[in-house]
Scaffold this motif. Sequence first.
Motif, PDB file in Angstrom:
ATOM      1  N   PHE A   1       0.833  -1.207   0.000  1.00  0.00           N
ATOM      2  CA  PHE A   1       0.000   0.000   0.000  1.00  0.00           C
ATOM      3  C   PHE A   1       0.867   1.256   0.000  1.00  0.00           C
ATOM      4  CE2 PHE A   1      -3.501  -2.596   2.168  1.00  0.00           C
ATOM      5  CZ  PHE A   1      -4.086  -2.901   0.955  1.00  0.00           C
TER       6      PHE A   1
ATOM      7  N   ILE B   1      -6.762   0.015  -7.072  1.00  0.00           N
ATOM      8  CA  ILE B   1      -6.224  -1.045  -6.225  1.00  0.00           C
ATOM      9  C   ILE B   1      -7.160  -2.236  -6.384  1.00  0.00           C
ATOM     10  CG2 ILE B   1      -5.753  -1.745  -3.849  1.00  0.00           C
ATOM     11  CD1 ILE B   1      -5.315   1.261  -3.244  1.00  0.00           C
TER      12      ILE B   1
ATOM     13  N   LEU C   1      -8.362   0.293   3.739  1.00  0.00           N
ATOM     14  CA  LEU C   1      -8.954   0.319   2.395  1.00  0.00           C
ATOM     15  C   LEU C   1     -10.026   1.401   2.283  1.00  0.00           C
ATOM     16  CD1 LEU C   1      -9.335  -3.469   1.523  1.00  0.00           C
ATOM     17  CD2 LEU C   1      -7.671  -1.841   0.620  1.00  0.00           C
TER      18      LEU C   1
ATOM     19  N   SER D   1      -9.864   4.453  -0.291  1.00  0.00           N
ATOM     20  CA  SER D   1     -10.907   4.558  -1.311  1.00  0.00           C
ATOM     21  C   SER D   1     -11.451   5.980  -1.447  1.00  0.00           C
ATOM     22  CB  SER D   1     -12.042   3.584  -1.020  1.00  0.00           C
ATOM     23  OG  SER D   1     -12.798   4.001   0.090  1.00  0.00           O
TER      24      SER D   1
ATOM     25  N   LYS E   1      -8.835   6.964  -4.214  1.00  0.00           N
ATOM     26  CA  LYS E   1      -8.461   5.992  -5.235  1.00  0.00           C
ATOM     27  C   LYS E   1      -9.531   4.919  -5.312  1.00  0.00           C
ATOM     28  CE  LYS E   1      -4.086   4.821  -6.124  1.00  0.00           C
ATOM     29  NZ  LYS E   1      -4.200   5.219  -7.480  1.00  0.00           N
ATOM     30  N   GLN E   2      -9.761   4.397  -6.508  1.00  0.00           N
ATOM     31  CA  GLN E   2     -10.727   3.317  -6.676  1.00  0.00           C
ATOM     32  C   GLN E   2     -10.150   2.030  -6.096  1.00  0.00           C
ATOM     33  OE1 GLN E   2     -11.542   2.100 -10.710  1.00  0.00           O
ATOM     34  NE2 GLN E   2     -13.575   1.380 -10.157  1.00  0.00           N
ATOM     35  N   VAL E   3     -10.958   1.338  -5.292  1.00  0.00           N
ATOM     36  CA  VAL E   3     -10.552   0.064  -4.697  1.00  0.00           C
ATOM     37  C   VAL E   3     -11.560  -0.998  -5.113  1.00  0.00           C
ATOM     38  CG1 VAL E   3     -10.165  -1.200  -2.552  1.00  0.00           C
ATOM     39  CG2 VAL E   3      -9.476   1.202  -2.711  1.00  0.00           C
TER      40      VAL E   3
ATOM     41  N   PHE F   1     -12.346  -4.790  -4.311  1.00  0.00           N
ATOM     42  CA  PHE F   1     -12.036  -5.843  -3.344  1.00  0.00           C
ATOM     43  C   PHE F   1     -12.953  -7.021  -3.605  1.00  0.00           C
ATOM     44  CE2 PHE F   1     -12.790  -7.520   1.079  1.00  0.00           C
ATOM     45  CZ  PHE F   1     -11.584  -8.184   1.180  1.00  0.00           C
TER      46      PHE F   1
END
Length: 76
Positions: free
Chosen positions: A2, A16, A37, A41, A44-46, A48
């Motif tokens: 990360f 991510i 996370l 988020s 940034k787009q996460v 999962f």
Amino acid sequence: RFALVNILEDEYACPIIIDDGFVNFDSRRTENVIELLKKMSKNKQVLFFTCHQYLLPTFAEEQIITLENGKLLNSL
């Protein structure tokens, strides 16, 4: 990893993507990484991916997209 994402985010605008990356964590570590996370988020787009139902309550309903047999069951 990360930390590397944070360092490179200005040069590389990539999401991510995590595919059940924390299944071997104990409950405390899992809680900590989920909180991390959520913070990440915000900027940034996460994405999962998980098949573990016990993790779903840690996210808001509108953040969850369910897939079954390659088909979208629910979406925003």
